[in-house]
Design an enzyme around this catalytic site. Sequence first.
Site, PDB file in Angstrom:
ATOM      1  N   TYR A 214      25.821 -22.333  17.666  1.00  0.00           N
ATOM      2  CA  TYR A 214      24.691 -23.192  18.349  1.00  0.00           C
ATOM      3  C   TYR A 214      23.632 -23.055  17.366  1.00  0.00           C
ATOM      4  CZ  TYR A 214      21.621 -25.518  21.296  1.00  0.00           C
ATOM      5  OH  TYR A 214      20.853 -26.820  21.922  1.00  0.00           O
TER       6      TYR A 214
ATOM      7  N   ASP B 124      20.280 -18.165  11.213  1.00  0.00           N
ATOM      8  CA  ASP B 124      19.813 -18.679  12.512  1.00  0.00           C
ATOM      9  C   ASP B 124      19.403 -17.646  13.371  1.00  0.00           C
ATOM     10  OD1 ASP B 124      19.090 -20.107  14.848  1.00  0.00           O
ATOM     11  OD2 ASP B 124      20.475 -21.415  14.730  1.00  0.00           O
TER      12      ASP B 124
ATOM     13  N   LYS C  60      12.607 -18.890  20.247  1.00  0.00           N
ATOM     14  CA  LYS C  60      12.529 -18.264  21.687  1.00  0.00           C
ATOM     15  C   LYS C  60      11.566 -17.082  21.774  1.00  0.00           C
ATOM     16  CE  LYS C  60      16.954 -20.291  22.565  1.00  0.00           C
ATOM     17  NZ  LYS C  60      18.344 -20.289  22.131  1.00  0.00           N
TER      18      LYS C  60
END
Length: 439
Positions: free
Chosen positions: A160, A248, A276
């Site tokens: 993702y 990522d 995040k």
Amino acid sequence: MLVQKSEITLASNLGKSRYKNSLAQGTKIEQLIPGGVDSPFRAFIEVGGQAVFFTSARGSKLTDLDGNQYIDYLGAWGPAILGHCPPEVVQACQETLALGPVFGAPHSLELVMAESVINACPNIEKIRFVSSGTEAVMSAIRLARGYSRREKIIMFEGGYHGHSDATLASNGHLSSGGIPGGSRAATLLARYNDLDSVRELFESNSDQIGTVIVEPVCGSMGVVVPEPGFLEGLRQLCDQHGAVLIFDEVITGFRLARGGAQELYNVKADLSCFGKALGGGMPIGAYGGKREIMQRLIPDGDVYQAGTFSGNPVTMAGGIATLAQLAQGDAYRLMEERAAALFAGLEPVIRQKHWPVQLQRVGSMFSILFAAAPVKNYQDSLTIDHQAFSHFFHDLLDNGVYLPPSGVDAACISAAHSPEDIEQTVKVMLTALDRIFTG
Ligand SMILES: *Cc1c(COP(=O)(O)O)cnc(C)c1O
């Protein structure tokens, strides 16, 4: 992973008086906001029933609209690394907000934040701040394409990387309408933990692949750990074929270690994406890496990326305060201890009873997977029993423990979780597992 609801019987919270106010709000909001949510997995699409509304969060606890309290393992999907509302972060954001939330012009907190990140990640020479992980990845991919002058990218099945066209294009498990054919054609899929699958793509598309993007630890097909040699092998293949390697680290960054998964596994990416946990709860993304590549961004170079809220003072203040706490406190030791204690409480019972449950984690990122064998890639994740997870999720919800409402997404422990939180969680989880498997 979206499951066909018709195939399985999901548990549900509908009709339970414990959730009365949430359910009433949910019915209203669905009329105005598709699915009642601004991000699809907040809805209970994988677990059944209707999402719970929250009113406040502090430390390791969430409080919902009906006044129920939960020990939180969603961690807002990653940002709440210090727990919710850490006083230093709240204070820094409030003071900065009072001076003006956004100027659309340079300010000193951008400099302080850049220094803080670069101090923590020696591999980052230059960095740009944006407002989400998706933006960070999207921008890093454009930059890698501009730099390599090659269009095709390799990503991994089940990975993702946010919701941009490039990374949703071929990603079987999260298919989307509205993606142009060109994006699909330009994204090639390899198998995680399988270097041969990457080698084959490079060989059959020689001179077209300029970018490989990977989660150094996967967070969305269960927490899947890179097997020894996998990340090193990717580094070698990228060097050999002149491709830019992007890590990522939107969920792993500042969570697995101050220097992220790169520090943990000692493999250097050319570009890294963050988000995040980096913002202390403020909307943030960041991408950075080699000076030579980052210099290609306008105004130094020819690759465009911009943003009205990029690097805004309040987000920078939240990030600076968060990184300061992570640097001076013992957050990493605490999170490791709590996560280890949680698994130590669950594991012997699961093993003794031969329950088909896999406990997978790195540091404070963990998953409890309803599968008979360890999950090492996307194919393995297809064996996960979503029906069992749905019952587990709702049993926990009813008993004051909040997990991500998804059988595959990483749960997160914060530095604010106490030994008592963990003890209580173990008790609730084992009771739920017993109800599921023993009936
Ligand atoms: C969450 C996540 C993203 C997307 O970040 P957003 O802030 O939700 O846009 C990208 N990559 C990974 C690995 C993530 O976990």
